[in-house]
Design a protein around this motif. Structure first.
Motif, PDB file in Angstrom:
ATOM      1  N   VAL A  50       0.944  -1.143   0.049  1.00 24.20           N
ATOM      2  CA  VAL A  50       0.021  -0.047   0.031  1.00 24.20           C
ATOM      3  C   VAL A  50       0.753   1.287  -0.074  1.00 24.20           C
ATOM      4  CG1 VAL A  50      -1.715   1.302   1.146  1.00 24.20           C
ATOM      5  CG2 VAL A  50      -1.743  -1.194   1.402  1.00 24.20           C
ATOM      6  N   LEU A  51       0.823   1.881  -1.187  1.00 21.94           N
ATOM      7  CA  LEU A  51       1.660   3.199  -1.106  1.00 21.94           C
ATOM      8  C   LEU A  51       0.790   4.482  -0.694  1.00 21.94           C
ATOM      9  CD1 LEU A  51       3.683   3.141  -4.476  1.00 21.94           C
ATOM     10  CD2 LEU A  51       4.271   2.313  -2.513  1.00 21.94           C
ATOM     11  N   GLY A  52      -0.562   4.232  -0.583  1.00 17.67           N
ATOM     12  CA  GLY A  52      -1.238   5.312  -0.428  1.00 17.67           C
ATOM     13  C   GLY A  52      -2.607   4.956  -0.329  1.00 17.67           C
ATOM     14  N   ILE A  53      -3.441   5.665   0.721  1.00 12.55           N
ATOM     15  CA  ILE A  53      -4.934   5.684   0.737  1.00 12.55           C
ATOM     16  C   ILE A  53      -5.508   6.889   0.593  1.00 12.55           C
ATOM     17  CG2 ILE A  53      -6.677   4.868   2.337  1.00 12.55           C
ATOM     18  CD1 ILE A  53      -4.746   3.076   3.738  1.00 12.55           C
ATOM     19  N   SER A  54      -6.633   6.929  -0.350  1.00 17.33           N
ATOM     20  CA  SER A  54      -7.456   8.035  -0.639  1.00 17.33           C
ATOM     21  C   SER A  54      -8.946   7.989  -0.094  1.00 17.33           C
ATOM     22  CB  SER A  54      -7.550   8.361  -2.011  1.00 17.33           C
ATOM     23  OG  SER A  54      -8.153   9.463  -2.222  1.00 17.33           O
ATOM     24  N   ARG A  55      -9.165   8.794   1.067  1.00 13.76           N
ATOM     25  CA  ARG A  55     -10.555   8.486   1.629  1.00 13.76           C
ATOM     26  C   ARG A  55     -11.382   9.767   0.978  1.00 13.76           C
ATOM     27  NH1 ARG A  55      -6.703   7.055   5.627  1.00 13.76           N
ATOM     28  NH2 ARG A  55      -7.167   4.974   6.115  1.00 13.76           N
ATOM     29  N   LYS A  56     -12.165   9.562   0.056  1.00 16.25           N
ATOM     30  CA  LYS A  56     -13.104  10.870  -0.383  1.00 16.25           C
ATOM     31  C   LYS A  56     -14.494   9.944  -0.886  1.00 16.25           C
ATOM     32  CE  LYS A  56      -9.467  13.135  -2.865  1.00 16.25           C
ATOM     33  NZ  LYS A  56      -8.636  13.325  -4.161  1.00 16.25           N
ATOM     34  N   HIS A 112     -13.307   6.157  -2.204  1.00 13.54           N
ATOM     35  CA  HIS A 112     -12.323   5.692  -1.397  1.00 13.54           C
ATOM     36  C   HIS A 112     -11.235   4.566  -2.079  1.00 13.54           C
ATOM     37  CE1 HIS A 112     -11.383   4.662   3.144  1.00 13.54           C
ATOM     38  NE2 HIS A 112     -10.544   3.763   2.481  1.00 13.54           N
ATOM     39  N   SER A 113     -10.069   4.859  -2.266  1.00  8.88           N
ATOM     40  CA  SER A 113      -9.228   3.992  -2.937  1.00  8.88           C
ATOM     41  C   SER A 113      -7.920   3.740  -2.522  1.00  8.88           C
ATOM     42  CB  SER A 113      -9.073   4.476  -4.280  1.00  8.88           C
ATOM     43  OG  SER A 113      -8.390   5.783  -4.136  1.00  8.88           O
ATOM     44  N   VAL A 114      -7.144   2.657  -2.660  1.00  8.80           N
ATOM     45  CA  VAL A 114      -5.899   2.234  -2.273  1.00  8.80           C
ATOM     46  C   VAL A 114      -5.001   2.092  -3.530  1.00  8.80           C
ATOM     47  CG1 VAL A 114      -4.546   0.095  -1.515  1.00  8.80           C
ATOM     48  CG2 VAL A 114      -7.013   0.724  -0.597  1.00  8.80           C
ATOM     49  N   LEU A 115      -3.798   2.703  -3.400  1.00  6.50           N
ATOM     50  CA  LEU A 115      -2.787   2.597  -4.592  1.00  6.50           C
ATOM     51  C   LEU A 115      -1.635   1.552  -4.102  1.00  6.50           C
ATOM     52  CD1 LEU A 115      -1.388   3.813  -6.956  1.00  6.50           C
ATOM     53  CD2 LEU A 115      -0.151   5.331  -5.412  1.00  6.50           C
ATOM     54  N   LEU A 116      -1.644   0.526  -4.903  1.00 11.63           N
ATOM     55  CA  LEU A 116      -1.033  -0.721  -4.734  1.00 11.63           C
ATOM     56  C   LEU A 116       0.307  -0.700  -5.491  1.00 11.63           C
ATOM     57  CD1 LEU A 116      -3.595  -3.779  -4.119  1.00 11.63           C
ATOM     58  CD2 LEU A 116      -2.334  -2.481  -2.386  1.00 11.63           C
ATOM     59  N   ARG A 117       1.381  -1.027  -5.065  1.00 14.06           N
ATOM     60  CA  ARG A 117       2.635  -1.492  -6.116  1.00 14.06           C
ATOM     61  C   ARG A 117       3.100  -2.933  -5.752  1.00 14.06           C
ATOM     62  NH1 ARG A 117       6.610   1.951  -8.506  1.00 14.06           N
ATOM     63  NH2 ARG A 117       8.846   1.159  -8.485  1.00 14.06           N
ATOM     64  N   ASP A 118       3.567  -3.398  -6.810  1.00 15.06           N
ATOM     65  CA  ASP A 118       4.189  -4.799  -6.794  1.00 15.06           C
ATOM     66  C   ASP A 118       4.974  -5.053  -8.006  1.00 15.06           C
ATOM     67  OD1 ASP A 118       4.718  -7.310  -5.873  1.00 15.06           O
ATOM     68  OD2 ASP A 118       2.822  -8.184  -6.742  1.00 15.06           O
ATOM     69  N   VAL A 119       5.977  -6.036  -7.860  1.00 15.02           N
ATOM     70  CA  VAL A 119       6.922  -6.117  -9.201  1.00 15.02           C
ATOM     71  C   VAL A 119       6.232  -7.698  -9.667  1.00 15.02           C
ATOM     72  CG1 VAL A 119       9.004  -6.621  -9.724  1.00 15.02           C
ATOM     73  CG2 VAL A 119       8.739  -5.064  -8.144  1.00 15.02           C
ATOM     74  N   VAL A 120       5.694  -7.447 -11.023  1.00 11.69           N
ATOM     75  CA  VAL A 120       5.208  -8.562 -11.791  1.00 11.69           C
ATOM     76  C   VAL A 120       6.209  -8.981 -12.690  1.00 11.69           C
ATOM     77  CG1 VAL A 120       3.151  -9.728 -12.882  1.00 11.69           C
ATOM     78  CG2 VAL A 120       2.900  -8.107 -10.939  1.00 11.69           C
ATOM     79  N   PHE A 121       6.712 -10.237 -12.896  1.00  6.87           N
ATOM     80  CA  PHE A 121       7.587 -10.431 -14.100  1.00  6.87           C
ATOM     81  C   PHE A 121       8.735  -9.500 -13.970  1.00  6.87           C
ATOM     82  CE2 PHE A 121       3.617 -12.808 -15.157  1.00  6.87           C
ATOM     83  CZ  PHE A 121       4.051 -14.039 -14.980  1.00  6.87           C
ATOM     84  N   GLY A 122       9.295  -8.891 -13.257  1.00  7.43           N
ATOM     85  CA  GLY A 122      10.428  -8.086 -13.175  1.00  7.43           C
ATOM     86  C   GLY A 122       9.970  -6.436 -13.342  1.00  7.43           C
ATOM     87  N   GLN A 123       8.709  -6.265 -13.652  1.00 13.20           N
ATOM     88  CA  GLN A 123       8.296  -4.900 -13.984  1.00 13.20           C
ATOM     89  C   GLN A 123       7.273  -4.495 -12.955  1.00 13.20           C
ATOM     90  OE1 GLN A 123       9.121  -3.062 -16.537  1.00 13.20           O
ATOM     91  NE2 GLN A 123      10.388  -4.471 -17.420  1.00 13.20           N
ATOM     92  N   PRO A 124       7.701  -3.223 -12.287  1.00 11.58           N
ATOM     93  CA  PRO A 124       7.075  -2.717 -11.319  1.00 11.58           C
ATOM     94  C   PRO A 124       5.481  -2.037 -11.890  1.00 11.58           C
ATOM     95  CG  PRO A 124       8.803  -0.950 -11.944  1.00 11.58           C
ATOM     96  CD  PRO A 124       8.828  -2.390 -12.845  1.00 11.58           C
ATOM     97  N   VAL A 125       4.448  -2.443 -11.262  1.00  9.48           N
ATOM     98  CA  VAL A 125       3.279  -2.323 -11.388  1.00  9.48           C
ATOM     99  C   VAL A 125       2.600  -1.606 -10.251  1.00  9.48           C
ATOM    100  CG1 VAL A 125       0.961  -3.232 -12.374  1.00  9.48           C
ATOM    101  CG2 VAL A 125       3.109  -4.279 -12.885  1.00  9.48           C
TER     102      VAL A 125
END
Length: 186
Positions: free
Chosen positions: A113-119, A123-136
């Protein structure tokens, strides 16, 4: 002074022989709002027009109330999503169900979780992961009807529990090594 007021005929004379507006203007014992109205605005009746209610403001207020009701109903109907407590820096897994004509697909999305937006409904969540070597990075709405559940994989994933996350947004992880935000195994 009395002759002028009598000739004009617009003002009634008071007991002192002067018009009411002059008696009120030079008097020091004004006590009631009616007397103050005479002093400031003469003898004309005071009209209080109803306050103009802008339809744009009323519509936005109605929309805000409707969104509040939807937020409450979503939180009551989805305890799997809203019962899970997570913070910025945690690793979570979201289960998203997609309905096709042929079959129902379930997709599991993992990430930090890089950030949470509460509106409200946004209301949303920003997720970051590395899939097959590429950051998504993905922004996922928590009030989405497709979202089925949220699972907390690891608390304080960013610092591995060594220190506390003291930021609301972890955008600085975009510049760091992508392997620091890898949650998935492949």
């Amino acid at each position: 002074m009395l002759g002028i007021a009598a000739r004009i005929g617009r003002f009634a004379a008071s007991s002192s022989g002067l018009p009411r507006w002059t008696a009120a203007a030079f008097s020091t014992n004004l006590r009631t709002p009616e007397e103050m109205a005479v002093l400031h605005h003469g003898l004309r009746p005071r009209h209080r027009a109803p306050k103009f209610k802008s339809p744009r403001k009323r519509a936005s207020k109605l929309l805000q109330e409707l969104q509040g009701e939807l937020v409450k109903s979503n939180k009551a109907n989805k305890p799997d999503v809203w019962g899970t407590h997570f913070r910025v820096g945690d690793a979570i897994e979201l289960v998203i169900g997609r309905e096709n004509a042929e079959k129902n697909e379930i997709e599991k999305i993992r990430g930090v979780v890089l950030g949470i937006s509460r509106k409200g409904l946004d209301h949303s969540v920003l997720l970051r992961d590395v899939v097959f070597g590429q950051p998504v990075e993905r922004r996922i709405l928590l009030h989405s009807p497709l979202l089925q559940s949220v699972k907390l994989l690891e608390e304080n994933f960013v610092y591995k529990g060594k220190r506390k996350v003291k930021r609301a947004k972890l955008y600085f992880l975009r510049d760091r090594n992508p392997e620091l935000t890898r949650v998935t195994k492949w």
